[in-house]
Design a protein around this motif. Sequence first.
Motif, PDB file in Angstrom:
ATOM      1  N   ALA A 198       0.873  -1.188   0.000  1.00  0.00           N
ATOM      2  CA  ALA A 198       0.000   0.000   0.000  1.00  0.00           C
ATOM      3  C   ALA A 198       0.905   1.231   0.000  1.00  0.00           C
ATOM      4  O   ALA A 198       1.979   1.220   0.603  1.00  0.00           O
ATOM      5  CB  ALA A 198      -0.889   0.018   1.232  1.00  0.00           C
ATOM      6  N   LYS A 199       0.464   2.278  -0.685  1.00  0.00           N
ATOM      7  CA  LYS A 199       1.270   3.506  -0.706  1.00  0.00           C
ATOM      8  C   LYS A 199       0.738   4.420   0.395  1.00  0.00           C
ATOM      9  O   LYS A 199      -0.107   5.280   0.171  1.00  0.00           O
ATOM     10  CB  LYS A 199       1.197   4.167  -2.090  1.00  0.00           C
ATOM     11  CG  LYS A 199       2.286   5.188  -2.338  1.00  0.00           C
ATOM     12  CD  LYS A 199       2.391   5.519  -3.795  1.00  0.00           C
ATOM     13  CE  LYS A 199       3.228   6.747  -4.069  1.00  0.00           C
ATOM     14  NZ  LYS A 199       4.659   6.571  -3.819  1.00  0.00           N
ATOM     15  N   THR A 200       1.229   4.183   1.614  1.00  0.00           N
ATOM     16  CA  THR A 200       0.717   4.920   2.776  1.00  0.00           C
ATOM     17  C   THR A 200       1.564   6.162   3.032  1.00  0.00           C
ATOM     18  O   THR A 200       2.678   6.287   2.525  1.00  0.00           O
ATOM     19  CB  THR A 200       0.727   4.051   4.053  1.00  0.00           C
ATOM     20  OG1 THR A 200       2.059   4.036   4.579  1.00  0.00           O
ATOM     21  CG2 THR A 200       0.248   2.636   3.780  1.00  0.00           C
ATOM     22  N   SER A 213       3.041   6.729   5.662  1.00  0.00           N
ATOM     23  CA  SER A 213       4.116   6.392   6.605  1.00  0.00           C
ATOM     24  C   SER A 213       5.403   6.119   5.819  1.00  0.00           C
ATOM     25  O   SER A 213       5.763   4.974   5.593  1.00  0.00           O
ATOM     26  CB  SER A 213       3.726   5.166   7.425  1.00  0.00           C
ATOM     27  OG  SER A 213       2.471   5.356   8.021  1.00  0.00           O
ATOM     28  N   TYR A 214       6.047   7.184   5.397  1.00  0.00           N
ATOM     29  CA  TYR A 214       7.218   7.054   4.528  1.00  0.00           C
ATOM     30  C   TYR A 214       8.524   7.417   5.238  1.00  0.00           C
ATOM     31  O   TYR A 214       9.531   7.673   4.574  1.00  0.00           O
ATOM     32  CB  TYR A 214       7.031   7.908   3.259  1.00  0.00           C
ATOM     33  CG  TYR A 214       6.700   7.049   2.042  1.00  0.00           C
ATOM     34  CD1 TYR A 214       5.784   6.002   2.144  1.00  0.00           C
ATOM     35  CD2 TYR A 214       7.318   7.259   0.812  1.00  0.00           C
ATOM     36  CE1 TYR A 214       5.488   5.201   1.053  1.00  0.00           C
ATOM     37  CE2 TYR A 214       7.024   6.455  -0.286  1.00  0.00           C
ATOM     38  CZ  TYR A 214       6.102   5.441  -0.155  1.00  0.00           C
ATOM     39  OH  TYR A 214       5.819   4.639  -1.240  1.00  0.00           O
ATOM     40  N   ALA A 215       8.514   7.413   6.579  1.00  0.00           N
ATOM     41  CA  ALA A 215       9.758   7.744   7.284  1.00  0.00           C
ATOM     42  C   ALA A 215      10.855   6.736   6.937  1.00  0.00           C
ATOM     43  O   ALA A 215      12.021   7.095   6.788  1.00  0.00           O
ATOM     44  CB  ALA A 215       9.522   7.783   8.789  1.00  0.00           C
ATOM     45  N   GLY A 217       4.326  -0.946  -9.582  1.00  0.00           N
ATOM     46  CA  GLY A 217       4.711   0.339 -10.178  1.00  0.00           C
ATOM     47  C   GLY A 217       3.956   0.652 -11.462  1.00  0.00           C
ATOM     48  O   GLY A 217       3.755  -0.219 -12.304  1.00  0.00           O
ATOM     49  N   THR A 218       3.585   1.921 -11.612  1.00  0.00           N
ATOM     50  CA  THR A 218       2.944   2.348 -12.860  1.00  0.00           C
ATOM     51  C   THR A 218       3.996   2.601 -13.946  1.00  0.00           C
ATOM     52  O   THR A 218       3.753   2.341 -15.121  1.00  0.00           O
ATOM     53  CB  THR A 218       2.133   3.640 -12.648  1.00  0.00           C
ATOM     54  OG1 THR A 218       3.027   4.687 -12.267  1.00  0.00           O
ATOM     55  CG2 THR A 218       1.083   3.462 -11.557  1.00  0.00           C
ATOM     56  N   THR A 219       5.157   3.104 -13.558  1.00  0.00           N
ATOM     57  CA  THR A 219       6.208   3.401 -14.539  1.00  0.00           C
ATOM     58  C   THR A 219       6.764   2.110 -15.127  1.00  0.00           C
ATOM     59  O   THR A 219       6.989   2.000 -16.336  1.00  0.00           O
ATOM     60  CB  THR A 219       7.344   4.201 -13.864  1.00  0.00           C
ATOM     61  OG1 THR A 219       6.754   5.215 -13.058  1.00  0.00           O
ATOM     62  CG2 THR A 219       8.269   4.818 -14.894  1.00  0.00           C
ATOM     63  N   GLN A 220       6.968   1.122 -14.265  1.00  0.00           N
ATOM     64  CA  GLN A 220       7.466  -0.184 -14.723  1.00  0.00           C
ATOM     65  C   GLN A 220       6.496  -0.797 -15.742  1.00  0.00           C
ATOM     66  O   GLN A 220       6.920  -1.337 -16.763  1.00  0.00           O
ATOM     67  CB  GLN A 220       7.689  -1.083 -13.499  1.00  0.00           C
ATOM     68  CG  GLN A 220       7.954  -2.537 -13.792  1.00  0.00           C
ATOM     69  CD  GLN A 220       6.662  -3.337 -13.823  1.00  0.00           C
ATOM     70  OE1 GLN A 220       5.825  -3.189 -12.951  1.00  0.00           O
ATOM     71  NE2 GLN A 220       6.480  -4.168 -14.835  1.00  0.00           N
ATOM     72  N   SER A 244      10.511   5.036 -11.624  1.00  0.00           N
ATOM     73  CA  SER A 244       9.447   5.646 -10.813  1.00  0.00           C
ATOM     74  C   SER A 244       8.847   6.819 -11.569  1.00  0.00           C
ATOM     75  O   SER A 244       9.443   7.334 -12.527  1.00  0.00           O
ATOM     76  CB  SER A 244      10.018   6.135  -9.484  1.00  0.00           C
ATOM     77  OG  SER A 244      11.075   7.029  -9.721  1.00  0.00           O
ATOM     78  N   SER A 245       7.680   7.261 -11.096  1.00  0.00           N
ATOM     79  CA  SER A 245       6.945   8.311 -11.805  1.00  0.00           C
ATOM     80  C   SER A 245       7.768   9.587 -11.959  1.00  0.00           C
ATOM     81  O   SER A 245       7.749  10.216 -13.006  1.00  0.00           O
ATOM     82  CB  SER A 245       5.652   8.634 -11.062  1.00  0.00           C
ATOM     83  OG  SER A 245       4.798   7.527 -11.084  1.00  0.00           O
ATOM     84  N   GLY A 246       8.456  10.007 -10.906  1.00  0.00           N
ATOM     85  CA  GLY A 246       9.156  11.280 -10.979  1.00  0.00           C
ATOM     86  C   GLY A 246      10.434  11.202 -11.789  1.00  0.00           C
ATOM     87  O   GLY A 246      10.622  11.953 -12.750  1.00  0.00           O
TER      88      GLY A 246
HETATM   89  N1  PLP Z   1       7.922   1.517  -4.912  1.00  0.00           N
HETATM   90  C1  PLP Z   1       7.730   2.459  -3.962  1.00  0.00           C
HETATM   91  C2  PLP Z   1       7.930   2.097  -2.524  1.00  0.00           C
HETATM   92  C3  PLP Z   1       7.341   3.764  -4.325  1.00  0.00           C
HETATM   93  O1  PLP Z   1       7.141   4.696  -3.385  1.00  0.00           O
HETATM   94  C4  PLP Z   1       7.173   4.076  -5.699  1.00  0.00           C
HETATM   95  C5  PLP Z   1       6.762   5.417  -6.136  1.00  0.00           C
HETATM   96  O2  PLP Z   1       6.849   6.374  -5.429  1.00  0.00           O
HETATM   97  C6  PLP Z   1       7.398   3.073  -6.651  1.00  0.00           C
HETATM   98  C7  PLP Z   1       7.755   1.794  -6.220  1.00  0.00           C
HETATM   99  C8  PLP Z   1       7.261   3.349  -8.123  1.00  0.00           C
HETATM  100  O3  PLP Z   1       5.905   3.510  -8.490  1.00  0.00           O
HETATM  101  P1  PLP Z   1       5.485   4.413  -9.707  1.00  0.00           P
HETATM  102  O4  PLP Z   1       6.255   3.954 -10.905  1.00  0.00           O
HETATM  103  O5  PLP Z   1       4.036   4.135  -9.883  1.00  0.00           O
HETATM  104  O6  PLP Z   1       5.795   5.825  -9.351  1.00  0.00           O
END
Ligand code: PLP
Length: 303
Positions: free
Chosen positions: A171-173, A175-177, A231-234, A268-270
Amino acid sequence: MTEPALALLDFDAAGRAVGHHLADVTQPHLSVLDLAATRGDGVFETISLANGHLQALEPHLARFAHSAAMLDLPAPDPEAWRAAIRAVAALVVDADGAPVDEGFVKIVMSRGVEGGSGSLDPRALVPTGWVLGAVAPDHGAARRDGIRIVLLDRGYRHDIAQTAPWLLTGAKTLSYAINRGVFREAARRGADDALFVSTDGFLLEGAVSNLVLRRGQTLRTPRTDLGILAGTTQVDMFAWAESVGYATEYALLTPQDLEEADAVWLVSSGRHAAPVRAIDGRERPVDAELTARVNAALHARTH
Ligand code: PLP
């Protein structure tokens, strides 16, 4: 554009997003009692914006909903969020009012303001949601020169998502510390980024990115059931690669696969595809040509 653009989501009492309003990013909007701030209890997404086009918007919205479901948050109404995202994206412009070459839109939903509804029952809370858009940082050096990574133990087995789903891996929560902390650990070891490895020896993901390896004409990435973010970019990199003749594969990968790879990226997206030029201090060849083609294809996405 000078300031980032901001929209705040409007929710009804049942926690459904019913609209949004634009807000001044220089003003405070978040309560100190918001669970985003006090417990990192919420979900987010970062969507890249290329020349006005929101990239992989629908996959990001789908993952946002998936993360929300994993946290038992109200399902985000895709229409309401889409409208807010589009409104903010339209404001990410240069001084002449033209869309910027690279921007991003970040969307956040927290469980809401603790005690704000007069109830301590978390199900009674109304979420807090916002959309922030801004010009992207310059990732040119990472894309061109590559990044140095270190392998870091994640402390979990590769089957954590099945054996302990309450840990919310995948999950993309908010809590990213830990995700931020591993960059500092990487820096202490003279690197730019990290690649997580499970306790039983399988490659997982970067701090905020996914791993892609090339061996010959095949691109491989770790399976998405390993407690990592899908991942969306992958996915978009694989779709492009298939269209130009590469085979693609989701696999259980080990450090041996890294050794044997012809090229390695964190995507990754960025940052899009950042080629890996050193692993644990050992230099590796960078596939500059394929990297440039992948990044051109990713940047050219119009949806
Ligand atoms: N894995 C983690 C833990 C991430 O936080 C992210 C993006 O921020 C990704 C993978 C890559 O995902 P995406 O390509 O959708 O940005």
